[in-house]
Design a protein around this motif. Structure first.
Motif, PDB file in Angstrom:
ATOM      1  N   UNK A 109      90.797  82.135  58.231  1.00 58.76           N
ATOM      2  CA  UNK A 109      89.645  82.642  58.216  1.00 58.76           C
ATOM      3  C   UNK A 109      88.970  81.769  56.807  1.00 58.76           C
ATOM      4  N   UNK A 110      87.707  81.407  57.020  1.00 58.56           N
ATOM      5  CA  UNK A 110      86.896  80.724  55.770  1.00 58.56           C
ATOM      6  C   UNK A 110      86.690  81.621  54.623  1.00 58.56           C
ATOM      7  N   UNK A 111      87.006  81.146  53.438  1.00 55.56           N
ATOM      8  CA  UNK A 111      87.050  81.985  52.306  1.00 55.56           C
ATOM      9  C   UNK A 111      85.684  81.432  51.384  1.00 55.56           C
TER      10      UNK A 111
ATOM     11  N   UNK B 270      83.100  77.550  50.603  1.00 56.10           N
ATOM     12  CA  UNK B 270      82.351  76.471  51.084  1.00 56.10           C
ATOM     13  C   UNK B 270      83.597  75.068  51.028  1.00 56.10           C
ATOM     14  N   UNK B 271      84.400  75.126  50.140  1.00 53.40           N
ATOM     15  CA  UNK B 271      85.124  74.117  50.313  1.00 53.40           C
ATOM     16  C   UNK B 271      86.118  74.096  51.408  1.00 53.40           C
ATOM     17  N   UNK B 272      86.752  75.251  51.942  1.00 56.63           N
ATOM     18  CA  UNK B 272      87.481  75.548  53.023  1.00 56.63           C
ATOM     19  C   UNK B 272      86.685  75.177  54.349  1.00 56.63           C
ATOM     20  N   UNK B 273      85.303  75.525  54.332  1.00 59.48           N
ATOM     21  CA  UNK B 273      84.576  75.481  55.599  1.00 59.48           C
ATOM     22  C   UNK B 273      84.279  73.850  55.624  1.00 59.48           C
ATOM     23  N   UNK B 274      84.176  72.949  54.671  1.00 56.87           N
ATOM     24  CA  UNK B 274      83.996  71.809  54.971  1.00 56.87           C
ATOM     25  C   UNK B 274      85.187  71.107  55.312  1.00 56.87           C
ATOM     26  N   UNK B 275      86.398  71.565  54.726  1.00 59.15           N
ATOM     27  CA  UNK B 275      87.566  71.104  54.819  1.00 59.15           C
ATOM     28  C   UNK B 275      87.946  71.138  56.433  1.00 59.15           C
ATOM     29  N   UNK B 276      87.289  72.077  57.071  1.00 58.93           N
ATOM     30  CA  UNK B 276      88.021  72.280  58.442  1.00 58.93           C
ATOM     31  C   UNK B 276      86.869  71.654  59.604  1.00 58.93           C
ATOM     32  N   UNK B 277      85.496  70.973  58.839  1.00 61.79           N
ATOM     33  CA  UNK B 277      84.639  70.504  59.946  1.00 61.79           C
ATOM     34  C   UNK B 277      85.320  69.306  60.409  1.00 61.79           C
ATOM     35  N   UNK B 278      84.599  68.532  61.525  1.00 62.81           N
ATOM     36  CA  UNK B 278      84.767  67.558  61.821  1.00 62.81           C
ATOM     37  C   UNK B 278      84.872  66.487  60.941  1.00 62.81           C
ATOM     38  N   UNK B 279      85.898  65.463  60.816  1.00 64.07           N
ATOM     39  CA  UNK B 279      85.856  64.514  59.563  1.00 64.07           C
ATOM     40  C   UNK B 279      84.696  63.848  59.480  1.00 64.07           C
ATOM     41  N   UNK B 280      83.986  63.493  60.627  1.00 69.10           N
ATOM     42  CA  UNK B 280      82.699  62.497  60.360  1.00 69.10           C
ATOM     43  C   UNK B 280      81.772  63.288  59.622  1.00 69.10           C
ATOM     44  N   UNK B 281      81.676  64.661  60.098  1.00 65.69           N
ATOM     45  CA  UNK B 281      80.650  65.541  59.542  1.00 65.69           C
ATOM     46  C   UNK B 281      80.624  65.932  57.890  1.00 65.69           C
ATOM     47  N   UNK B 282      81.823  65.760  57.443  1.00 63.83           N
ATOM     48  CA  UNK B 282      82.239  66.375  56.081  1.00 63.83           C
ATOM     49  C   UNK B 282      81.262  65.640  55.102  1.00 63.83           C
TER      50      UNK B 282
ATOM     51  N   UNK C  27      77.834  81.681  49.061  1.00 64.66           N
ATOM     52  CA  UNK C  27      78.768  82.694  49.888  1.00 64.66           C
ATOM     53  C   UNK C  27      79.104  82.233  51.312  1.00 64.66           C
ATOM     54  N   UNK C  28      79.750  83.023  51.920  1.00 63.90           N
ATOM     55  CA  UNK C  28      80.294  82.868  53.286  1.00 63.90           C
ATOM     56  C   UNK C  28      79.698  83.902  53.871  1.00 63.90           C
TER      57      UNK C  28
ATOM     58  N   UNK D 157      78.131  85.366  58.299  1.00 65.09           N
ATOM     59  CA  UNK D 157      78.126  84.914  59.357  1.00 65.09           C
ATOM     60  C   UNK D 157      78.847  83.766  59.949  1.00 65.09           C
ATOM     61  N   UNK D 158      80.246  83.745  59.394  1.00 65.17           N
ATOM     62  CA  UNK D 158      81.003  82.476  59.509  1.00 65.17           C
ATOM     63  C   UNK D 158      80.507  80.940  59.007  1.00 65.17           C
ATOM     64  N   UNK D 159      79.328  81.126  58.057  1.00 66.86           N
ATOM     65  CA  UNK D 159      78.976  79.998  57.636  1.00 66.86           C
ATOM     66  C   UNK D 159      78.844  79.893  56.278  1.00 66.86           C
ATOM     67  N   UNK D 160      78.797  78.715  55.678  1.00 63.74           N
ATOM     68  CA  UNK D 160      78.400  78.757  54.168  1.00 63.74           C
ATOM     69  C   UNK D 160      76.866  79.046  53.991  1.00 63.74           C
ATOM     70  N   UNK D 161      76.547  79.707  52.851  1.00 61.96           N
ATOM     71  CA  UNK D 161      75.054  79.955  52.641  1.00 61.96           C
ATOM     72  C   UNK D 161      74.863  80.007  51.129  1.00 61.96           C
ATOM     73  N   UNK D 162      73.631  80.201  50.703  1.00 58.01           N
ATOM     74  CA  UNK D 162      73.217  80.210  49.266  1.00 58.01           C
ATOM     75  C   UNK D 162      72.317  81.731  49.334  1.00 58.01           C
ATOM     76  N   UNK D 163      72.846  82.666  48.492  1.00 64.34           N
ATOM     77  CA  UNK D 163      72.135  83.861  48.447  1.00 64.34           C
ATOM     78  C   UNK D 163      71.550  83.998  46.826  1.00 64.34           C
ATOM     79  N   UNK D 164      70.245  84.604  46.974  1.00 65.77           N
ATOM     80  CA  UNK D 164      69.580  84.946  45.918  1.00 65.77           C
ATOM     81  C   UNK D 164      69.260  86.413  46.017  1.00 65.77           C
ATOM     82  N   UNK D 165      69.922  87.310  45.118  1.00 65.70           N
ATOM     83  CA  UNK D 165      69.841  88.595  45.258  1.00 65.70           C
ATOM     84  C   UNK D 165      70.419  89.064  46.581  1.00 65.70           C
ATOM     85  N   UNK D 166      69.799  89.776  47.269  1.00 63.44           N
ATOM     86  CA  UNK D 166      70.266  90.310  48.657  1.00 63.44           C
ATOM     87  C   UNK D 166      69.780  89.535  49.920  1.00 63.44           C
ATOM     88  N   UNK D 167      69.157  88.416  49.577  1.00 61.36           N
ATOM     89  CA  UNK D 167      68.579  87.469  50.558  1.00 61.36           C
ATOM     90  C   UNK D 167      69.465  86.054  50.671  1.00 61.36           C
TER      91      UNK D 167
END
Length: 116
Positions: free
Chosen positions: A1-3, A5-17, A37-38, A40-50
């Protein structure tokens, strides 16, 4: 499970990191008050609830996801950069990276689209 942004990037294809690291930095600069935040299984940036921006890696390309109004208002810039867009995202690759200025424009327009 991706916890985080660092973990997400580490699991991405090497040439995309490197693209993901750069995109993350650009979004953090454009949205300094946003929380990483993470969702929908993606890294994101949230302000308030958006969730203002998110990104993802696929097998051969990356995507930046923002508010539909941000994509619509910068469609000419996206096309001029030679990139493809959907209603909420722009895809790019190591051979066709997304310009720094476009990332900032899209992030700020997405923020505006969420009335933040």
């Amino acid at each position: 499970m991706i916890v985080d942004h660092d973990a997400y990037i580490a699991e991405a294809p090497e040439d995309l990191r490197p693209l993901l690291v750069r995109l993350r930095d650009q979004l953090a600069r454009a949205l300094p008050d946003a929380e990483e935040i993470i969702a929908y299984k993606m890294p994101g940036f949230r302000i308030g609830k958006s969730i203002v921006a998110g990104y993802a890696a696929f097998s051969r390309q990356c995507g930046l996801y923002v508010a539909p109004a941000a994509i619509a208002s910068h469609a000419d810039d996206i096309a001029a950069a030679g990139l493809k867009a959907t209603k909420t995202g722009v895809t790019f690759s190591p051979t066709q990276p997304i310009p720094d200025a476009l990332v900032e424009k899209l992030a700020l327009a997405s923020r505006s689209g969420h009335n933040l």
